[in-house]
Design a protein around this motif. Structure first.
Motif, PDB file in Angstrom:
ATOM      1  N   SER A  62     -11.945  -3.440  -3.659  1.00  0.00           N
ATOM      2  CA  SER A  62     -10.668  -3.421  -3.252  1.00  0.00           C
ATOM      3  C   SER A  62      -9.958  -1.739  -4.129  1.00  0.00           C
ATOM      4  O   SER A  62      -9.835  -0.214  -4.081  1.00  0.00           O
ATOM      5  CB  SER A  62      -9.353  -3.649  -3.666  1.00  0.00           C
ATOM      6  OG  SER A  62      -9.165  -5.114  -2.676  1.00  0.00           O
ATOM      7  N   LYS A  87     -12.178   1.016  -2.526  1.00  0.00           N
ATOM      8  CA  LYS A  87     -11.347   1.290  -1.638  1.00  0.00           C
ATOM      9  C   LYS A  87     -10.420   2.191  -0.396  1.00  0.00           C
ATOM     10  O   LYS A  87     -10.292   3.480  -0.290  1.00  0.00           O
ATOM     11  CB  LYS A  87     -11.316   0.113  -0.507  1.00  0.00           C
ATOM     12  CG  LYS A  87     -11.165   0.214   0.885  1.00  0.00           C
ATOM     13  CD  LYS A  87     -10.584  -1.170   1.628  1.00  0.00           C
ATOM     14  CE  LYS A  87     -10.416  -0.770   3.050  1.00  0.00           C
ATOM     15  NZ  LYS A  87     -10.349  -2.257   3.586  1.00  0.00           N
ATOM     16  N   TYR A  88      -9.452   1.798  -2.421  1.00  0.00           N
ATOM     17  CA  TYR A  88      -8.063   2.781  -2.350  1.00  0.00           C
ATOM     18  C   TYR A  88      -8.383   3.543  -2.986  1.00  0.00           C
ATOM     19  O   TYR A  88      -6.693   4.421  -3.677  1.00  0.00           O
ATOM     20  CB  TYR A  88      -7.111   1.723  -2.936  1.00  0.00           C
ATOM     21  CG  TYR A  88      -6.939   0.739  -1.690  1.00  0.00           C
ATOM     22  CD1 TYR A  88      -6.443   1.085  -0.344  1.00  0.00           C
ATOM     23  CD2 TYR A  88      -7.251  -0.691  -1.481  1.00  0.00           C
ATOM     24  CE1 TYR A  88      -6.271   0.103   0.954  1.00  0.00           C
ATOM     25  CE2 TYR A  88      -6.987  -1.796  -1.496  1.00  0.00           C
ATOM     26  CZ  TYR A  88      -6.913  -0.940   1.129  1.00  0.00           C
ATOM     27  OH  TYR A  88      -6.583  -2.353   1.767  1.00  0.00           O
ATOM     28  N   ARG A 117       1.093  -1.410   0.226  1.00  0.00           N
ATOM     29  CA  ARG A 117       0.181   0.045   0.220  1.00  0.00           C
ATOM     30  C   ARG A 117       0.920   1.599   0.183  1.00  0.00           C
ATOM     31  O   ARG A 117       0.648   2.337   0.524  1.00  0.00           O
ATOM     32  CB  ARG A 117      -0.908   0.178   1.258  1.00  0.00           C
ATOM     33  CG  ARG A 117      -1.870  -1.356   0.918  1.00  0.00           C
ATOM     34  CD  ARG A 117      -2.481  -1.078   2.226  1.00  0.00           C
ATOM     35  NE  ARG A 117      -3.718  -2.680   2.476  1.00  0.00           N
ATOM     36  CZ  ARG A 117      -4.259  -2.890   3.528  1.00  0.00           C
ATOM     37  NH1 ARG A 117      -4.247  -2.247   4.619  1.00  0.00           N
ATOM     38  NH2 ARG A 117      -5.132  -4.383   3.710  1.00  0.00           N
ATOM     39  N   PHE A 125      -4.809  -8.498  -4.499  1.00  0.00           N
ATOM     40  CA  PHE A 125      -5.949  -7.840  -3.922  1.00  0.00           C
ATOM     41  C   PHE A 125      -5.562  -6.110  -3.103  1.00  0.00           C
ATOM     42  O   PHE A 125      -6.316  -5.574  -3.271  1.00  0.00           O
ATOM     43  CB  PHE A 125      -7.181  -8.873  -3.284  1.00  0.00           C
ATOM     44  CG  PHE A 125      -7.658  -9.172  -3.616  1.00  0.00           C
ATOM     45  CD1 PHE A 125      -9.244  -9.150  -4.621  1.00  0.00           C
ATOM     46  CD2 PHE A 125      -6.974 -10.758  -4.082  1.00  0.00           C
ATOM     47  CE1 PHE A 125      -9.913 -10.453  -5.462  1.00  0.00           C
ATOM     48  CE2 PHE A 125      -7.839 -12.094  -4.725  1.00  0.00           C
ATOM     49  CZ  PHE A 125      -8.564 -12.125  -5.406  1.00  0.00           C
ATOM     50  N   GLU A 126      -3.993  -6.144  -3.068  1.00  0.00           N
ATOM     51  CA  GLU A 126      -3.869  -4.779  -2.527  1.00  0.00           C
ATOM     52  C   GLU A 126      -3.788  -3.816  -3.644  1.00  0.00           C
ATOM     53  O   GLU A 126      -3.369  -4.271  -4.940  1.00  0.00           O
ATOM     54  CB  GLU A 126      -2.652  -5.367  -1.711  1.00  0.00           C
ATOM     55  CG  GLU A 126      -2.664  -5.928  -0.988  1.00  0.00           C
ATOM     56  CD  GLU A 126      -3.344  -5.484   0.711  1.00  0.00           C
ATOM     57  OE1 GLU A 126      -3.563  -4.091   0.312  1.00  0.00           O
ATOM     58  OE2 GLU A 126      -3.900  -5.982   1.039  1.00  0.00           O
ATOM     59  N   HIS A 182     -11.883  -7.981  -6.327  1.00  0.00           N
ATOM     60  CA  HIS A 182     -11.222  -5.866  -6.815  1.00  0.00           C
ATOM     61  C   HIS A 182     -11.555  -5.293  -6.709  1.00  0.00           C
ATOM     62  O   HIS A 182     -11.512  -4.307  -6.832  1.00  0.00           O
ATOM     63  CB  HIS A 182     -10.522  -7.087  -8.549  1.00  0.00           C
ATOM     64  CG  HIS A 182      -9.374  -7.972  -8.170  1.00  0.00           C
ATOM     65  ND1 HIS A 182      -9.383  -8.955  -9.042  1.00  0.00           N
ATOM     66  CD2 HIS A 182      -8.644  -7.879  -7.537  1.00  0.00           C
ATOM     67  CE1 HIS A 182      -8.445  -9.482  -8.917  1.00  0.00           C
ATOM     68  NE2 HIS A 182      -7.663  -9.284  -7.713  1.00  0.00           N
TER      69      HIS A 182
END
Length: 375
Positions: free
Chosen positions: A43, A46-47, A8, A223-224, A40
């Motif tokens: 993610s 979210k990010y 991250r 998934f990060e 996905h």
């Protein structure tokens, strides 16, 4: 990298985003990439990954949410089984609030049905041991990610000779769904972000048809945020270099041949259905699993009489179009107004992997002002 914060790192994310923009400029056209997995999608929101990608790249949300793709008729069948007076019905939490044609599992529980939320099929087997005078039915759903645990549970039940346990099988397969999407002339895609969890089980080899037959690149992704950004970079690089290959970004967990122990268990317990209905995609040949005749005593569809009807979705709900990738959640007129996580009309707003739930939770307010979006 060893630790989650390394995946991250904002500086690495900025560097990847810059490289993606640099490559996309060489193509000089709009690029459509589908992330198949609902994990996905969440993610990405979210990010804030969409916000750092160049405008030339559009991410399309695919049918990789197992609860979302379940047709309303199969949910009605599950509710019918759960309402039998001698049944304890066990299910994952995601399925509890999904609306059927008349009610949901949660509402059926409120009116007296013995419906219990579990975290694994083994939990439901334990319930069967503790309640020998009850029929315990597990609501088995999901892609190849969850099918092995269901298969191992059936093998355990057979080994222990447990007669009051069965499952309502709704496991589906990702490869036939991808083929159905690729055969859809209305959906023009340039590449795929492949599902990481499914690929841990099936490996990378089953995706070769995408590159060889349809000439599209696919990258299996973790998934990060750095996983997803690197996967987008790998896809755009393939397009620039005019390559169509199956690449594996998620090498720390995904092997080419998959998990042979899990695949063996699946093949032992399950066989492929000739047809299975998907929400939005219709009947897809050879896309679902059913229990083999050797384990028929654990098949709830043989133990209980169920409606087995096809039921149309709510007219206002565009979940089917969203699952096919031809519509974005905010383009649905009931999104964020009549349809919210508290009052869902369709499955995409209920599931933790649903695209509508992701937009509502992470991206809803950035969409305010577009047609069909409430505040």
């Amino acid at each position: 990298m060893k630790y989650v914060d390394e995946f991250r790192d904002s500086n690495k994310a900025k560097a990847l985003a810059w490289q993606i923009e640099k490559l996309s400029c060489q193509l000089g056209k709009q690029i459509k990439i589908m992330e198949v997995c609902g994990g996905h999608t969440h993610s990405i929101f979210k990010y804030g990954i969409e916000a750092v990608l160049p405008k030339a790249i559009e991410l399309i949300h695919g049918p990789g949410c197992p609860v979302c793709v379940m047709p309303k008729g199969r949910l009605d069948d599950a509710i019918a089984i759960a309402q039998h007076p001698n049944v304890i019905f066990a299910t994952f939490g995601d399925a509890m609030r999904v609306p059927g044609s008349q009610t949901s599992l949660l509402q059926a529980k409120a009116t007296g049905a013995d419906i219990r939320m579990v975290y694994s099929p083994l939990d439901s087997l334990k319930i069967a041991k503790e309640n020998p005078n009850k029929e315990v039915v597990f609501f088995a759903l999901g892609f190849e990610t969850t099918a092995p645990s269901t298969a191992f549970t059936i093998l355990q039940a057979a080994a222990e000779n447990i007669h009051n346990f069965s499952l309502f099988c709704n496991h589906v397969l990702v490869i036939p769904a991808l083929q159905a999407l690729l055969d859809n002339p209305d959906l023009q895609l340039d590449g795929f972000i492949g599902p990481g969890h499914v690929s841990m089980v099936i490996g990378t080899e089953p995706y070769q048809f995408i590159s060889q037959q349809y000439h599209k690149p696919i990258v299996i992704s973790g998934f990060e945020p750095l996983d997803i950004l690197q996967s987008v970079w790998m896809l755009v690089r393939q397009l620039v270099e005019k390559r169509c290959e199956v690449e594996n970004q998620y090498r720390r967990l995904v092997e080419n041949r998959g998990n042979q122990l899990a695949l063996t268990a699946m093949n032992t317990v399950f066989e492929i259905r000739e047809f299975f209905e998907w929400r939005g995609l219709g009947d897809i040949p050879y896309s679902g699993l059913k229990i083999r005749s050797e384990y028929a005593q654990f098949d709830a569809e043989l133990k209980f009489i169920i409606p087995n009807l096809k039921v149309a979705d709510h007219k206002a709900c565009k979940c089917g179009e969203i699952l096919k990738g031809v519509m974005k959640p905010w383009e649905c007129k009931v999104f964020g107004t009549a349809c919210t996580p508290e009052t869902p009309i369709g499955t995409c707003m209920v599931s933790s992997e649903g695209a509508c739930a992701a937009y509502y939770k992470y991206g809803r307010f950035s969409m305010v002002g577009r047609e069909g979006v409430g505040v």
